[in-house]
Design a protein around this motif. Structure first.
Motif, PDB file in Angstrom:
ATOM      1  N   GLN A 459      48.691  91.329 142.874  1.00 35.41           N
ATOM      2  CA  GLN A 459      48.939  91.563 141.451  1.00 35.41           C
ATOM      3  C   GLN A 459      49.419  92.989 141.176  1.00 35.41           C
ATOM      4  OE1 GLN A 459      45.631  90.205 138.934  1.00 35.41           O
ATOM      5  NE2 GLN A 459      44.896  88.947 140.642  1.00 35.41           N
ATOM      6  N   GLY A 460      49.494  93.763 142.249  1.00 34.04           N
ATOM      7  CA  GLY A 460      49.950  95.147 142.121  1.00 34.04           C
ATOM      8  C   GLY A 460      48.839  96.117 142.452  1.00 34.04           C
ATOM      9  N   PRO A 461      49.181  97.339 142.887  1.00 30.19           N
ATOM     10  CA  PRO A 461      48.156  98.327 143.208  1.00 30.19           C
ATOM     11  C   PRO A 461      47.433  98.809 141.958  1.00 30.19           C
ATOM     12  CG  PRO A 461      50.332  99.321 143.287  1.00 30.19           C
ATOM     13  CD  PRO A 461      50.555  97.852 143.083  1.00 30.19           C
ATOM     14  N   THR A 462      46.234  99.340 142.152  1.00 28.99           N
ATOM     15  CA  THR A 462      45.505  99.953 141.044  1.00 28.99           C
ATOM     16  C   THR A 462      46.209 101.245 140.649  1.00 28.99           C
ATOM     17  OG1 THR A 462      43.420  99.066 141.875  1.00 28.99           O
ATOM     18  CG2 THR A 462      43.292 100.878 140.300  1.00 28.99           C
ATOM     19  N   GLU A 463      46.383 101.448 139.370  1.00 27.47           N
ATOM     20  CA  GLU A 463      46.956 102.707 138.872  1.00 27.47           C
ATOM     21  C   GLU A 463      45.824 103.709 138.673  1.00 27.47           C
ATOM     22  OE1 GLU A 463      49.186 104.594 134.941  1.00 27.47           O
ATOM     23  OE2 GLU A 463      48.789 102.436 135.040  1.00 27.47           O
ATOM     24  N   PHE A 464      45.872 104.824 139.408  1.00 31.06           N
ATOM     25  CA  PHE A 464      44.842 105.854 139.256  1.00 31.06           C
ATOM     26  C   PHE A 464      45.274 106.824 138.176  1.00 31.06           C
ATOM     27  CE2 PHE A 464      43.080 110.067 140.609  1.00 31.06           C
ATOM     28  CZ  PHE A 464      41.765 109.792 140.253  1.00 31.06           C
ATOM     29  N   THR A 465      44.461 106.953 137.146  1.00 35.38           N
ATOM     30  CA  THR A 465      44.797 107.795 135.997  1.00 35.38           C
ATOM     31  C   THR A 465      43.954 109.062 135.931  1.00 35.38           C
ATOM     32  OG1 THR A 465      43.196 106.656 134.582  1.00 35.38           O
ATOM     33  CG2 THR A 465      45.432 105.730 134.679  1.00 35.38           C
ATOM     34  N   GLY A 466      43.066 109.231 136.923  1.00 36.92           N
ATOM     35  CA  GLY A 466      42.067 110.287 136.847  1.00 36.92           C
ATOM     36  C   GLY A 466      42.583 111.703 136.950  1.00 36.92           C
ATOM     37  N   TYR A 467      43.853 111.891 137.350  1.00 38.62           N
ATOM     38  CA  TYR A 467      44.391 113.248 137.390  1.00 38.62           C
ATOM     39  C   TYR A 467      44.610 113.795 135.982  1.00 38.62           C
ATOM     40  CZ  TYR A 467      45.434 112.507 142.361  1.00 38.62           C
ATOM     41  OH  TYR A 467      45.358 112.267 143.726  1.00 38.62           O
ATOM     42  N   THR A 468      44.797 112.903 135.008  1.00 39.84           N
ATOM     43  CA  THR A 468      45.145 113.365 133.665  1.00 39.84           C
ATOM     44  C   THR A 468      44.156 112.947 132.584  1.00 39.84           C
ATOM     45  OG1 THR A 468      46.540 111.395 133.351  1.00 39.84           O
ATOM     46  CG2 THR A 468      47.608 113.392 134.199  1.00 39.84           C
ATOM     47  N   GLU A 469      43.225 112.020 132.878  1.00 34.33           N
ATOM     48  CA  GLU A 469      42.282 111.589 131.845  1.00 34.33           C
ATOM     49  C   GLU A 469      40.958 111.168 132.460  1.00 34.33           C
ATOM     50  OE1 GLU A 469      44.559 108.515 129.976  1.00 34.33           O
ATOM     51  OE2 GLU A 469      43.840 106.945 131.320  1.00 34.33           O
ATOM     52  N   LEU A 470      39.903 111.194 131.647  1.00 33.72           N
ATOM     53  CA  LEU A 470      38.571 110.829 132.095  1.00 33.72           C
ATOM     54  C   LEU A 470      38.133 109.459 131.608  1.00 33.72           C
ATOM     55  CD1 LEU A 470      36.644 114.203 131.648  1.00 33.72           C
ATOM     56  CD2 LEU A 470      37.667 113.271 133.724  1.00 33.72           C
ATOM     57  N   ALA A 471      38.945 108.823 130.769  1.00 32.01           N
ATOM     58  CA  ALA A 471      38.634 107.474 130.287  1.00 32.01           C
ATOM     59  C   ALA A 471      39.936 106.698 130.188  1.00 32.01           C
ATOM     60  CB  ALA A 471      37.938 107.523 128.933  1.00 32.01           C
ATOM     61  N   SER A 472      39.893 105.437 130.614  1.00 30.04           N
ATOM     62  CA  SER A 472      41.114 104.618 130.620  1.00 30.04           C
ATOM     63  C   SER A 472      40.792 103.203 130.179  1.00 30.04           C
ATOM     64  CB  SER A 472      41.726 104.554 132.034  1.00 30.04           C
ATOM     65  OG  SER A 472      42.067 105.828 132.503  1.00 30.04           O
ATOM     66  N   GLU A 473      41.642 102.677 129.315  1.00 27.65           N
ATOM     67  CA  GLU A 473      41.577 101.258 128.993  1.00 27.65           C
ATOM     68  C   GLU A 473      42.133 100.478 130.178  1.00 27.65           C
ATOM     69  OE1 GLU A 473      40.342  99.982 126.188  1.00 27.65           O
ATOM     70  OE2 GLU A 473      39.886 101.979 125.386  1.00 27.65           O
ATOM     71  N   ALA A 474      41.504  99.340 130.492  1.00 24.84           N
ATOM     72  CA  ALA A 474      41.928  98.593 131.673  1.00 24.84           C
ATOM     73  C   ALA A 474      41.596  97.112 131.513  1.00 24.84           C
ATOM     74  CB  ALA A 474      41.244  99.147 132.920  1.00 24.84           C
ATOM     75  N   THR A 475      42.144  96.327 132.436  1.00 23.28           N
ATOM     76  CA  THR A 475      41.825  94.905 132.512  1.00 23.28           C
ATOM     77  C   THR A 475      41.034  94.642 133.781  1.00 23.28           C
ATOM     78  OG1 THR A 475      43.849  94.300 131.336  1.00 23.28           O
ATOM     79  CG2 THR A 475      42.789  92.575 132.660  1.00 23.28           C
ATOM     80  N   LEU A 476      39.962  93.877 133.655  1.00 19.89           N
ATOM     81  CA  LEU A 476      39.138  93.546 134.804  1.00 19.89           C
ATOM     82  C   LEU A 476      39.833  92.426 135.580  1.00 19.89           C
ATOM     83  CD1 LEU A 476      35.251  93.109 134.650  1.00 19.89           C
ATOM     84  CD2 LEU A 476      36.694  92.187 136.435  1.00 19.89           C
ATOM     85  N   ARG A 477      40.473  92.798 136.677  1.00 17.00           N
ATOM     86  CA  ARG A 477      41.263  91.826 137.449  1.00 17.00           C
ATOM     87  C   ARG A 477      40.406  90.861 138.254  1.00 17.00           C
ATOM     88  NH1 ARG A 477      45.981  95.088 140.545  1.00 17.00           N
ATOM     89  NH2 ARG A 477      47.493  95.298 138.849  1.00 17.00           N
TER      90      ARG A 477
END
Length: 889
Positions: A459-477
Motif C-alpha cells: 500500500q506504500g511506505p510509511t511517510e515519516f513526518t517527525g523531522y518537521t512535526e510532533l503530531a500527525s493525522e494518519a490512517t490506521l492501515r
C-alpha cells in the motif's frame, strides 16, 4: 586481462543490458545467520524475500566477500580464498532462465574486442539440476551447447538455498575445460580441477522449509515472483584469462607474494612447504585488510576472533619463512595499492587500518614470547617424566588459550627432540569446532513469514513526518497480532499497528524509538516501541489504554515532546563528541557503534589503548566549546557520491538508501550520514559531561556521557557528594584531594602493620602444626584443613612448617577453605624428594577430591579447587598414596 579490467567489462556488459549498478556492501551486515557477507547475493536478500522494494528490477554488483569455515586449509590448495570478489547480476521478477543464460554466455564467450572475455565456446561445459529439462533446452537453444557438454547433478551440487528456511532454487553452473594436462576427461562430474567452475546461475523460485531440497526434500512453496541470482568468481576468471596456474598468481594476489619474497629472501615455487606459507600470507593479508577497512577489530569472539586468527597466521607464516621484523603493515600497504582503485576506502582509511594492524602484531609478538616460555616449561616437564611426546591437551592449550599456532608448536617440539600428540590435538580442535558450530546454528534463524508486512508495504511506505512535526493525522492501515492481521483490538491488548504516516521515530542509527501516544475519537494507545520493517514500514507496538481500535480508522499520532527534546540532545551530542574525539585523537578514531536516548549517549570507537585523563578532559572541553559556539545544524540530502565528496562520515556495517541525509554541525566540523532527529543549533544540546571511558574489546573503546538536564543533574549530585565529604573531613573542596590522599596513606601504613602482626602470628603457629605430623612409614606428614588463610599466606606457612620438619623426610599439605573455594599448598623436604616424592606429582593424587587446578615444582606446589567438601577425602587419598609408595620401597 587484468582483474580491474575483468570487473570493468562485467559491469559495462550488464549496464548495457539495463541493469542498475549497485556498489559493494560492507562485509558486515546485520544478519544473524552470517559473520560476514559470504556471497554476492547477500545484500539483495531483502528484495528476493519481498521485505523491501528493490532500487531496480535488474541490478548488477561486484561484491566483496569473505568465507572462513576452513581457515586452516587455506594455502594447501591453489583455488580457495577467504577473501574474493563475486560479480553478479540479479533480476527481481523480471527476466528468468533464458535471459540469464544469454547474458552469461555472451559475456563469457564474446570477443575481447567487443567487450567480452573471449573464452573458447568449445571448452565450456555446464551443469544443471537433475530434473531441470528446461535449462538443458535453453543451453542448447541460446548457446548451441551439445548434449554431451551439459551434465545433470543432484541437489547437493545444483540446488541453492541459504541453509535456513527461505528462498532457493535450482542452479546451473558454467565450467571451463583447462585441458588434459590438468586432469581426466569427462566433464565436471569427473574432475573439478580440470573443469573449473567460473559462474553459477541460480533460478530462484522456491521457498524451502526446515528440510532442504539440497537433501532431496521438496520446497514448501513458491516465491511471489521468479528471480535470478548469479555469481561469477572474479579471481577464478582472472587466473584463466591471465594464463597463470592458480588464483595466487593473479595480478592482485601475486603482489603480496612478491613482497613476502622480498622480505624473506626465499622464492615462491621453490619449495611446497614454503609455498603454502606464501599463499597463506597472500590470502590472509587481503582478507585482513578488507575486514579492518570495514570496521572489524581483532578480538576473542565472533568476527574479531576470525580476524585475529587471520592476522596471526600471517605473522606466524612470515616467521616460518625467516622474517622476524613486523610485517602486517608492509603487506597491508601492498593490498591498499592493489585494491585501492576498486575500494577507495582502503586508501582514505589506511591510517586507522595501519594502527589496528600494528597494535595486533605487537600484541601477538608478545604472545609468541610468552607462548615460547610456556612451551619450554611443558617440554621440560615431558622430558623430566621420561616421555618423548607433548600431550595433545598441552598443544591445544597453547593454541586455544595463548594463541600459539600448532605448526609452530610442531616445529619447536622437533627442535627440542619431541613429537606432538597431533591426534589428541585434532580431537580437541574438532570438539571445539563442533561446539562453535552448534552455537552458530542456534543463533541462525529462518526468514519468517513476512506476508502480513508485505501486504501492508504494497500500500506504500510509511511517510515519516517527525523531522518537521510532533503530531500527525494518519490512517490506521493494519493491526497485527502474533504475525497475523486482525481487524480490531480492545483495552488491554498489546498489538502492532501500521499507519500511513507517523511522527514517531523508529529505532535506528543508535537512537531509541520515540515515546508517545496514538489517539482516536474513542481510544488511546500507548506507544511502547517503534521498529522499521524492510526500512520502509514503521511498525508501532502499542498497548490499548482504553477504548477499541479498528483497521481503517483515522487517528492522530503524537510524540512525547519532552522525550523528543532529550532524544535530539542525545543524538546531536553523539555527533559533537565524535567530532571532538577525532579532533583530539585524529581522524583514525572512527565511531564503530553508538546508542543514545534522552539525556544519555554512548559512543564506541576504534582505538588501541585507554585514553589519558588529559585526553578525556580535552574531548569534554572541545565538545562543550562547540555547544557554547551555538554552531548551526543543517541537513543536506544527496547521494553517496555527493556525501563522500563532502567528507561525510559513514558508519561501518550500515546500509544506506540511494538518497542519503547528511547532518552538518558547524559545516565541515561535523558531517555524518544520519537519519536521526537533531537539534537546530548546538547550544540546544546543553552541557555535555563525560562519565567515563572503557574497553569493550580489543581495539574498541567506549565513551559515555550525559547531556542536557541529565548532565546538570549528574553534576549537582557530584557537587552534593563533594560537599558532604568537605563537611565530614572539615576541609574546603580545594583541600579534599590532599586530605583524602593523607588518609589513604595512613590507612595503608596501618594495614602494613597489621599484616606484619598477622604474619608473625601465622608463622608462630608453624611449630604447633609441625607437632601434628603423622608418621607414615618413617615419613612426617602434615596434612591439615584450615579456614580463611589466603593463597600467599598458605604458601608461606607451608614453607615454614616444612622447615620445622628439619632434615628428615617430610611432606606438608595444607588446605584452606574460603566459602565455596579451597586453596592448597604442598611442600616437600629434600629427604622426601630423595625418596622420589615431588610436590608437583602429588597434586594429581588428591586433586580430584577437591576439583583442583594447579601444580608446581618438586619442592613446592600450590593451586585451588572448587569442592571444599572434599578436603577430608583429599587428605585420606594423599595419606594412602604415601603409605603405598613407601611400602614398596
Amino acid at each position: 586481462m587484468q582483474t580491474h579490467e575483468i570487473i570493468k567489462r562485467f559491469r559495462e556488459h550488464f549496464e548495457r543490458n539495463g541493469h542498475k549498478y549497485i556498489p559493494s556492501s560492507s562485509l558486515l551486515l546485520d544478519d544473524p545467520n552470517l559473520l560476514f557477507v559470504n556471497a554476492g547475493m547477500v545484500p539483495f536478500k531483502p528484495y528476493f524475500l519481498g521485505e523491501a522494494p528493490p532500487p531496480a528490477v535488474r541490478m548488477t554488483s561486484i561484491q566483496k566477500c569473505v568465507r572462513t569455515p576452513d581457515i586452516d586449509e587455506v594455502g594447501k590448495t591453489t583455488r580457495h580464498l577467504t577473501f574474493f570478489q563475486m560479480a553478479g547480476n540479479f533480476s527481481i521478477g523480471d527476466y528468468f532462465k533464458e535471459d540469464a543464460i544469454r547474458f552469461a554466455w555472451t559475456l563469457v564467450t564474446g570477443s575481447v574486442d567487443e567487450g567480452g572475455y573471449g573464452f573458447d565456446p568449445e571448452r565450456i561445459w555446464v551443469t544443471v539440476y537433475e530434473t531441470d529439462d528446461e535449462a538443458i533446452e535453453l543451453w542448447q537453444k541460446v548457446a548451441g551447447l551439445p548434449t554431451e557438454r551439459i551434465q545433470r547433478r543432484d541437489g547437493k551440487d545444483n540446488y541453492w538455498d541459504m541453509g535456513v528456511p527461505g528462498p532457493g532454487g535450482p542452479c546451473s553452473e558454467i565450467y571451463f575445460d583447462r585441458g588434459p594436462e590438468y586432469g581426466k576427461e569427462g566433464g565436471p562430474v569427473v574432475d573439478e580441477d580440470r573443469y573449473l567452475e567460473i559462474w553459477n546461475l541460480v533460478f530462484m523460485q522456491d521457498v524451502r522449509g526446515e528440510l532442504s531440497p539440497k537433501e532431496g526434500h521438496q520446497p514448501i512453496g513458491s516465491l511471489p515472483a521468479k528471480n535470478i541470482d548469479t555469481g561469477m568468481g572474479v579471481e577464478r576468471v582472472a587466473y584463466l584469462l591471465q594464463g597463470v596456474d592458480n588464483v595466487y598468481e593473479t595480478d592482485l594476489v601475486r603482489a603480496v607474494i612478491n613482497k613476502a619474497e622480498e622480505l624473506s629472501g626465499r622464492k615462491y615455487g621453490a619449495d611446497e612447504v614454503d609455498d603454502v606459507r606464501f599463499r597463506v600470507i597472500a590470502d590472509h593479508a587481503r582478507s585482513g585488510v578488507m575486514l579492518v577497512g570495514d570496521g572489524v577489530t581483532p578480538g576473542n569472539e565472533a568476527r574479531g576472533y576470525v580476524l585475529r586468527r587471520l592476522l596471526r597466521r600471517i605473522v606466524r607464516s612470515a616467521r616460518l619463512l625467516g622474517v622476524t621484523e613486523p610485517v602486517l603493515v608492509q603487506f597491508a600497504e601492498v593490498v591498499r595499492d592493489a585494491m585501492g582503485p576498486a575500494y577507495p576506502e582502503l586508501v582514505s582509511g589506511f591510517a586507522r587500518i595501519q594502527q589496528v594492524l600494528k597494535a595486533e602484531e605487537d600484541t601477538f609478538l608478545r604472545t609468541l614470547d610468552a607462548g615460547s616460555r610456556i612451551f619450554e616449561n611443558a617440554a621440560n616437564e615431558v622430558k623430566a617424566d621420561g616421555r618423548a611426546t607433548l600431550p595433545g591437551d598441552r598443544a591445544f592449550q597453547l593454541h586455544d588459550t595463548y594463541g600459539f599456532p600448532i605448526d609452530l608448536t610442531l616445529e619447536m617440539a622437533s627442535e627440542a627432540g619431541l613429537s606432538v600428540d597431533e591426534d589428541g590435538f585434532r580431537k580437541l580442535m574438532a570438539e571445539q569446532r563442533a561446539r562453535a558450530k552448534a552455537d552458530a546454528s542456534a543463533k541462525k534463524t529462518g526468514h519468517g513469514d513476512q506476508t502480513v508486512y508485505r501486504e501492508l508495504l504494497e500500500q506504500g511506505p510509511t511517510e515519516f513526518t517527525g523531522y518537521t512535526e510532533l503530531a500527525s493525522e494518519a490512517t490506521l492501515r493494519g493491526i497485527v497480532l502474533n504475525g497475523k492481521r486482525i481487524s480490531s483490538a480492545k483495552e488491554g491488548d498489546i498489538v502492532e499497528v501500521v499507519l500511513d504516516r507517523t511522527p514517531l521515530y523508529a529505532e535506528s542509527g543508535g537512537q531509541e524509538s520515540d515515546a508517545g501516544t496514538i489517539v482516536t475519537g474513542n481510544a488511546e494507545l500507548e506507544v511502547l516501541d517503534v521498529q522499521k520493517v524492510a526500512r520502509k514500514l514503521w511498525v508501532h507496538q502499542v498497548r490499548v489504554v482504553n477504548g477499541e481500535i479498528s483497521e481503517g480508522e483515522h487517528v492522530e499520532a503524537r510524540v512525547d515532546p519532552e522525550w523528543r527534546v532529550g532524544a535530539r540532545q542525545g543524538h546531536s551530542g553523539t555527533h559533537v563528541v565524535h567530532a571532538a574525539l577525532r579532533q583530539v585523537l585524529g581522524p583514525s578514531a572512527l565511531q564503530s557503534g553508538s546508542y543514545n536516548k534522552p539525556g544519555y549517549l554512548r559512543l564506541d570507537f576504534a582505538w588501541t589503548g585507554g585514553l589519558s585523563d588529559e585526553a578525556k578532559s580535552e574531548i569534554e572541553e572541545v565538545s562543550n566549546l562547540a555547544v557554547r559556539k551555538d554552531l548551526p545544524v543543517s541537513i543536506v540530502y544527496t547521494d553517496m557520491a555527493g556525501a563522500q565528496e563532502l567528507g561525510a562520515v559513514a558508519l561501518f556495517g550500515e546500509t544506506y538508501d540511494e538518497t542519503v541525509r547528511v547532518i552538518e554541525i558547524g559545516g565541515p566540523w561535523s558531517r555524518e550520514l544520519c537519519g536521526g532527529t537533531h537539534v537546530e543549533h548546538s547550544s540546544q544540546i546543553g552541557p555535555i559531561t563525560l562519565l567515563g571511558e572503557s574497553s569493550v574489546g580489543s581495539g574498541v573503546r567506549r565513551l559515555e556521557a550525559y547531556v542536557g538536564i541529565e548532565a546538570m543533574r549528574f553534576l549537582a549530585k557530584e557537587r552534593a557528594i563533594v560537599q558532604n565529604l568537605s563537611d565530614m573531613l572539615k576541609v574546603g573542596s580545594d583541600g579534599l584531594p590532599e586530605r583524602i590522599e593523607s588518609l589513604v596513606e595512613r590507612l595503608k601504613a596501618a594495614e602494613k602493620e597489621l599484616e606484619k602482626v598477622r604474619a608473625a602470628q601465622l608463622l608462630g603457629n608453624a611449630g604447633s602444626l609441625a607437632d601434628k605430623a603423622l608418621d607414615v612409614r618413617g615419613l612426617s606428614l602434615v596434612a591439615l584443613g584450615l579456614e580463611g588463610v589466603s593463597g600467599n599466606d598458605l604458601r608461606t606457612l607451608g614453607g615454614e612448617v616444612r622447615n620445622r620438619l628439619g632434615t628428615k623426610p617430610g611432606v606438608v599439605a595444607l588446605f584452606s577453605v574460603d566459602g565455596d573455594k579451597v586453596s592448597f599448598v604442598v611442600a616437600t623436604t629434600a629427604a622426601a624428594r630423595d625418596l622420589g616424592l615431588a610436590a608437583g606429582k602429588l597434586v594429581p593424587v588428591f586433586g580430584p577430591a577437591i576439583a583442583a587446578r594447579g601444580g608446581g615444582k618438586p619442592d613446592l606446589a600450590q593451586g585451588g579447587g572448587s569442592n571444599p567438601a572434599g578436603v577430608s577425602e583429599a587428605i585420606t587419598a594423599l595419606t594412602n598414596e604415601l603409605d603405598k609408595v613407601l611400602e614398596q620401597r
